[in-house]
Design an enzyme around this catalytic site. Structure first.
Site, PDB file in Angstrom:
ATOM      1  N   TYR A 256     130.012 -50.551  28.908  1.00 38.70           N
ATOM      2  CA  TYR A 256     128.905 -50.972  28.020  1.00 38.70           C
ATOM      3  C   TYR A 256     127.270 -51.254  28.388  1.00 38.70           C
ATOM      4  O   TYR A 256     126.707 -50.240  27.645  1.00 38.70           O
ATOM      5  CB  TYR A 256     129.409 -52.168  27.090  1.00 38.70           C
ATOM      6  CG  TYR A 256     128.621 -52.048  26.082  1.00 38.70           C
ATOM      7  CD1 TYR A 256     129.206 -51.917  24.678  1.00 38.70           C
ATOM      8  CD2 TYR A 256     127.332 -52.902  25.684  1.00 38.70           C
ATOM      9  CE1 TYR A 256     128.260 -52.045  23.482  1.00 38.70           C
ATOM     10  CE2 TYR A 256     126.235 -52.967  23.918  1.00 38.70           C
ATOM     11  CZ  TYR A 256     126.560 -52.734  22.824  1.00 38.70           C
ATOM     12  OH  TYR A 256     126.290 -52.453  22.098  1.00 38.70           O
TER      13      TYR A 256
ATOM     14  N   ASP B 219     108.064 -31.864  22.307  1.00 35.84           N
ATOM     15  CA  ASP B 219     109.545 -31.772  21.881  1.00 35.84           C
ATOM     16  C   ASP B 219     109.877 -30.438  22.354  1.00 35.84           C
ATOM     17  O   ASP B 219     109.839 -29.113  22.385  1.00 35.84           O
ATOM     18  CB  ASP B 219     109.910 -31.520  20.460  1.00 35.84           C
ATOM     19  CG  ASP B 219     110.850 -31.011  19.947  1.00 35.84           C
ATOM     20  OD1 ASP B 219     111.662 -30.807  21.202  1.00 35.84           O
ATOM     21  OD2 ASP B 219     111.318 -31.513  18.678  1.00 35.84           O
TER      22      ASP B 219
ATOM     23  N   ARG C  29     116.496 -19.936   7.432  1.00 34.12           N
ATOM     24  CA  ARG C  29     115.004 -20.502   8.254  1.00 34.12           C
ATOM     25  C   ARG C  29     114.176 -20.197   7.112  1.00 34.12           C
ATOM     26  O   ARG C  29     113.198 -18.871   7.378  1.00 34.12           O
ATOM     27  CB  ARG C  29     114.870 -21.097   9.310  1.00 34.12           C
ATOM     28  CG  ARG C  29     116.003 -21.046  10.155  1.00 34.12           C
ATOM     29  CD  ARG C  29     115.624 -22.068  10.500  1.00 34.12           C
ATOM     30  NE  ARG C  29     116.180 -23.738   9.625  1.00 34.12           N
ATOM     31  CZ  ARG C  29     116.620 -24.623   9.674  1.00 34.12           C
ATOM     32  NH1 ARG C  29     116.326 -25.267  10.879  1.00 34.12           N
ATOM     33  NH2 ARG C  29     117.173 -24.843   8.459  1.00 34.12           N
TER      34      ARG C  29
ATOM     35  N   PHE D 203     109.747 -28.699  12.840  1.00 33.98           N
ATOM     36  CA  PHE D 203     111.050 -28.934  12.623  1.00 33.98           C
ATOM     37  C   PHE D 203     111.519 -30.026  11.549  1.00 33.98           C
ATOM     38  O   PHE D 203     110.724 -30.312  11.822  1.00 33.98           O
ATOM     39  CB  PHE D 203     111.587 -28.879  14.450  1.00 33.98           C
ATOM     40  CG  PHE D 203     113.148 -29.125  14.078  1.00 33.98           C
ATOM     41  CD1 PHE D 203     113.468 -27.613  13.637  1.00 33.98           C
ATOM     42  CD2 PHE D 203     114.064 -30.258  14.113  1.00 33.98           C
ATOM     43  CE1 PHE D 203     114.897 -27.263  13.528  1.00 33.98           C
ATOM     44  CE2 PHE D 203     114.998 -29.368  13.173  1.00 33.98           C
ATOM     45  CZ  PHE D 203     115.956 -27.863  13.783  1.00 33.98           C
ATOM     46  N   THR D 204     112.440 -28.721  10.675  1.00 36.46           N
ATOM     47  CA  THR D 204     113.277 -29.727   9.309  1.00 36.46           C
ATOM     48  C   THR D 204     112.946 -31.509  10.410  1.00 36.46           C
ATOM     49  O   THR D 204     113.067 -31.890   8.741  1.00 36.46           O
ATOM     50  CB  THR D 204     114.577 -29.340   9.393  1.00 36.46           C
ATOM     51  OG1 THR D 204     115.387 -28.893  10.335  1.00 36.46           O
ATOM     52  CG2 THR D 204     114.146 -27.681   8.643  1.00 36.46           C
TER      53      THR D 204
ATOM     54  N   PHE E 237     118.710 -27.757   2.405  1.00 33.62           N
ATOM     55  CA  PHE E 237     118.967 -26.969   3.043  1.00 33.62           C
ATOM     56  C   PHE E 237     120.937 -27.203   3.850  1.00 33.62           C
ATOM     57  O   PHE E 237     122.438 -26.511   4.117  1.00 33.62           O
ATOM     58  CB  PHE E 237     119.008 -26.355   4.047  1.00 33.62           C
ATOM     59  CG  PHE E 237     119.057 -26.939   5.611  1.00 33.62           C
ATOM     60  CD1 PHE E 237     117.160 -27.676   5.255  1.00 33.62           C
ATOM     61  CD2 PHE E 237     119.578 -26.460   6.157  1.00 33.62           C
ATOM     62  CE1 PHE E 237     116.711 -28.588   6.521  1.00 33.62           C
ATOM     63  CE2 PHE E 237     118.753 -27.690   7.411  1.00 33.62           C
ATOM     64  CZ  PHE E 237     117.277 -28.330   7.632  1.00 33.62           C
TER      65      PHE E 237
ATOM     66  N   LYS F  15     120.885 -29.183  23.064  1.00 35.97           N
ATOM     67  CA  LYS F  15     119.784 -27.672  23.240  1.00 35.97           C
ATOM     68  C   LYS F  15     119.868 -28.069  24.659  1.00 35.97           C
ATOM     69  O   LYS F  15     120.292 -26.637  25.105  1.00 35.97           O
ATOM     70  CB  LYS F  15     118.478 -27.231  22.629  1.00 35.97           C
ATOM     71  CG  LYS F  15     118.942 -27.265  20.426  1.00 35.97           C
ATOM     72  CD  LYS F  15     118.083 -27.123  20.627  1.00 35.97           C
ATOM     73  CE  LYS F  15     117.884 -26.850  18.699  1.00 35.97           C
ATOM     74  NZ  LYS F  15     118.684 -25.917  18.279  1.00 35.97           N
TER      75      LYS F  15
HETATM   76  N1  F0G Z   1     114.085 -30.553  17.901  1.00 37.56           N
HETATM   77  C1  F0G Z   1     113.965 -28.709  17.748  1.00 37.56           C
HETATM   78  C2  F0G Z   1     113.007 -28.788  18.496  1.00 37.56           C
HETATM   79  C3  F0G Z   1     115.065 -29.020  17.376  1.00 37.56           C
HETATM   80  O1  F0G Z   1     115.990 -27.553  17.153  1.00 37.56           O
HETATM   81  C4  F0G Z   1     115.984 -29.416  16.698  1.00 37.56           C
HETATM   82  C5  F0G Z   1     117.411 -29.010  16.496  1.00 37.56           C
HETATM   83  C6  F0G Z   1     115.876 -30.942  16.468  1.00 37.56           C
HETATM   84  C7  F0G Z   1     114.647 -31.258  16.613  1.00 37.56           C
HETATM   85  C8  F0G Z   1     116.541 -32.176  16.088  1.00 37.56           C
HETATM   86  O2  F0G Z   1     117.691 -32.788  17.640  1.00 37.56           O
HETATM   87  O3  F0G Z   1     119.501 -31.409  15.937  1.00 37.56           O
HETATM   88  O4  F0G Z   1     120.110 -33.178  17.505  1.00 37.56           O
HETATM   89  O5  F0G Z   1     119.288 -33.944  16.207  1.00 37.56           O
HETATM   90  N2  F0G Z   1     117.954 -27.870  15.799  1.00 37.56           N
HETATM   91  C9  F0G Z   1     119.310 -27.218  15.716  1.00 37.56           C
HETATM   92  C10 F0G Z   1     118.591 -26.020  15.384  1.00 37.56           C
HETATM   93  C11 F0G Z   1     119.407 -28.338  14.540  1.00 37.56           C
HETATM   94  O6  F0G Z   1     119.878 -25.525  14.653  1.00 37.56           O
HETATM   95  O7  F0G Z   1     117.894 -25.682  15.473  1.00 37.56           O
HETATM   96  P1  F0G Z   1     118.942 -32.946  16.810  1.00 37.56           P
END
Ligand code: F0G
Length: 489
Positions: A87, A230, A396, A139-140, A462, A273
């Site tokens: 832990y 990021d 997208r 980013f979303t 989405f 990623k």
């Molecule tokens: N920042 C970037 C640039 C991303 O592309 C993503 C995720 C995140 C943050 C969030 O990370 O999913 O681990 O919580 N991108 C994925 C995509 C979901 O399909 O482009 P996460």
């Protein structure tokens, strides 16, 4: 990791053909399912015309995302077997910390369960109501977390960023004049940080240059504003810097990456990623920032030495981060994307150029000029392409956007179908199949119609939203496929 980085990444063919070469061998495989077109139509209908809601049993190639779907190396799988379950104080975490220090040059590490969890911690810590966060593009999940904490995203991309056809090597650059204007308008006190996203996802995986980052760094430093990177897609951005920025032609990936990260106060990433695993982290060399954030990690994620991740993932992440500086690994996805984009572009299909990282991006407005943006051309193209091929891409565009206070769609700047290229997952003939079915679809594009929502979530719609076709166009597409391909799948 083996010392493989001296191997060539671009191999010439005697025939003169320019094709990417797989620089790995396949030793574990997974069976795919190429269903008949009628079944794909039924599956799309059942999934509410949202590719997120399809089941993998109904997919041929899953190009939804590279998130958590990159192929892992034998070294990574091996490392998972020796993980240290504890832990607190796990040796696995220490190994990950060492990897982050060696590869990204950051001393203090906060583990989190994935990228958006890092965004939660960062936004909660630094953003107060009325703040603005300038960035090269949102980013979303980034935007959702900034919004929920009372902040506002200001996108200050260059004029080149949203052009579908471009030869600009760094469409992800931040516009320095706009940054200067934003700082003058809001003042540093209302700007908790500037954010730069490597291989800028939503504009087509487009990189920014080291010079742009240096300039942004100089300006933010002058005004005492924090710079957050990021680095979820940093491997590919670094690869493009080496390829496209003359100063770095002969530099090592390791040195480029270290300089890149050193130009920030704070980095965070989705390990889904960057290291081909799951998980995520925040890292910094500033103890004051670390101390301000650290109490939120046990609250939302888990203890400071696992952050919601399994120790096996943490071990694989440590190895994956070290593999980020291997040219033969980070060049793979961009070289396959480049092949696909060049093939489609030369056949006259509307695609985002130059080819970027993450995936190939198809311009849905160019593909379907007859589908109005309020009927979601990118979503319609994603659905039509699945029906035509069994390949799952991701919308997208406006479906990934939000509504304004009057309930009207905020139309997206660009309507893209993203076909992600997870690292080292697909072979060249599979990529050729993708190109072939896209060309067929383009030849039959007038058959494709729009979509409308039948069930629309309020946040990040989405992911779980359900839609339906605005006419019987999917059935007509299926009928045409049968006429053209006969009994074929
Ligand atoms: N920042 C970037 C640039 C991303 O592309 C993503 C995720 C995140 C943050 C969030 O990370 O999913 O681990 O919580 N991108 C994925 C995509 C979901 O399909 O482009 P996460």
């Amino acid at each position: 990791m083996n010392d493989d980085s001296a191997f060539p990444t671009e191999v010439k063919f005697f025939s003169g053909e320019e094709i990417p070469l797989e620089l790995h061998k396949v030793r574990v495989v997974q069976k795919l399912h190429l269903r008949p077109v009628e079944e794909r139509h039924r599956a799309m209908e059942a999934a509410g015309y949202n590719t997120f809601l399809l089941h993998t049993r109904d997919l041929f190639l899953d190009m939804l995302t590279d998130s958590g779907t990159n192929a892992m190396s034998d070294q990574q799988i091996g490392a998972m077997m020796v993980a240290d379950d504890a832990y607190a104080g796990s040796a696995s975490f220490a190994r990950m910390q060492d990897a982050i220090r060696d590869v990204l040059g950051m001393k203090y590490v906060l583990p989190v369960h994935q990228g958006r969890a890092a965004e939660n911690v960062i936004s909660k810590t630094f953003i107060k109501a009325g703040d603005v966060v300038p960035m090269n593009y949102h980013f979303t999940t980034t935007k959702a977390h900034i919004d929920i904490n009372g902040g506002k995203v200001l996108e200050i991309y260059t004029d080149e960023a949203l052009k579908i056809k471009s030869a600009h090597p760094f469409k992800g650059n931040l516009d320095l004049k706009k940054l200067e204007a934003v700082i003058a308008e809001y003042g540093p006190a209302r700007i908790p940080y500037v954010r730069m996203e490597a291989s800028t996802n939503l504009i087509g995986g487009q990189p920014f240059s080291m010079q742009n980052l240096r300039d942004v760094r100089a300006m933010t430093r002058q005004h005492g504003i924090m710079l957050v990177l990021d680095v979820s897609l940093v491997g590919e951005n670094i690869w493009f810097i080496k390829q496209r920025e003359p100063e770095f032609k002969n530099a090592s990936i390791r040195d480029i990456l270290l300089e890149f990260c050193s130009l920030s106060d704070l980095i965070y990433f989705s390990s889904r990623k960057v290291s081909s695993t799951r998980g995520g982290a925040i890292a910094t060399n500033r103890q004051d920032l670390f101390n301000r954030m650290k109490d939120l990690v046990p609250l939302y994620e888990g203890f400071l030495t696992y952050g919601g991740m399994s120790v096996r993932e943490i071990e694989a992440m440590a190895v994956g981060l070290r593999e980020t500086i291997d040219d033969t690994i980070i060049s793979q996805s961009p070289s396959f994307i480049k092949y696909l984009i060049n093939d489609l572009d030369s056949s006259g299909l509307p695609v985002v150029t130059p080819a970027g990282g993450l995936g190939a991006h198809i311009d849905a407005r160019g593909f379907l000029p007859h589908v109005p943006q309020t009927e979601y051309p990118a979503g319609a193209l994603a659905a039509a392409f699945y029906i035509a091929s069994g390949v799952r891409g991701m919308e997208r565009g406006t479906i990934s956007s939000v509504r304004d206070e009057n309930g009207n769609d905020i139309l997206a700047d660009v309507e893209l179908l993203r076909l992600a290229m997870p690292r080292r997952v697909f072979t060249l003939s599979q990529v050729k199949y993708v190109a072939d079915r896209l060309k067929w679809l383009y030849a039959n594009r007038e058959l494709i119609g729009g979509l409308k929502f039948v069930d629309e979530p309020k946040v990040l719609r989405f992911f779980l939203g359900r839609l339906t076709a605005t006419s019987d166009w999917p059935a007509k597409l299926v009928a045409k496929f049968r006429r053209d391909f006969g009994e074929s799948l």
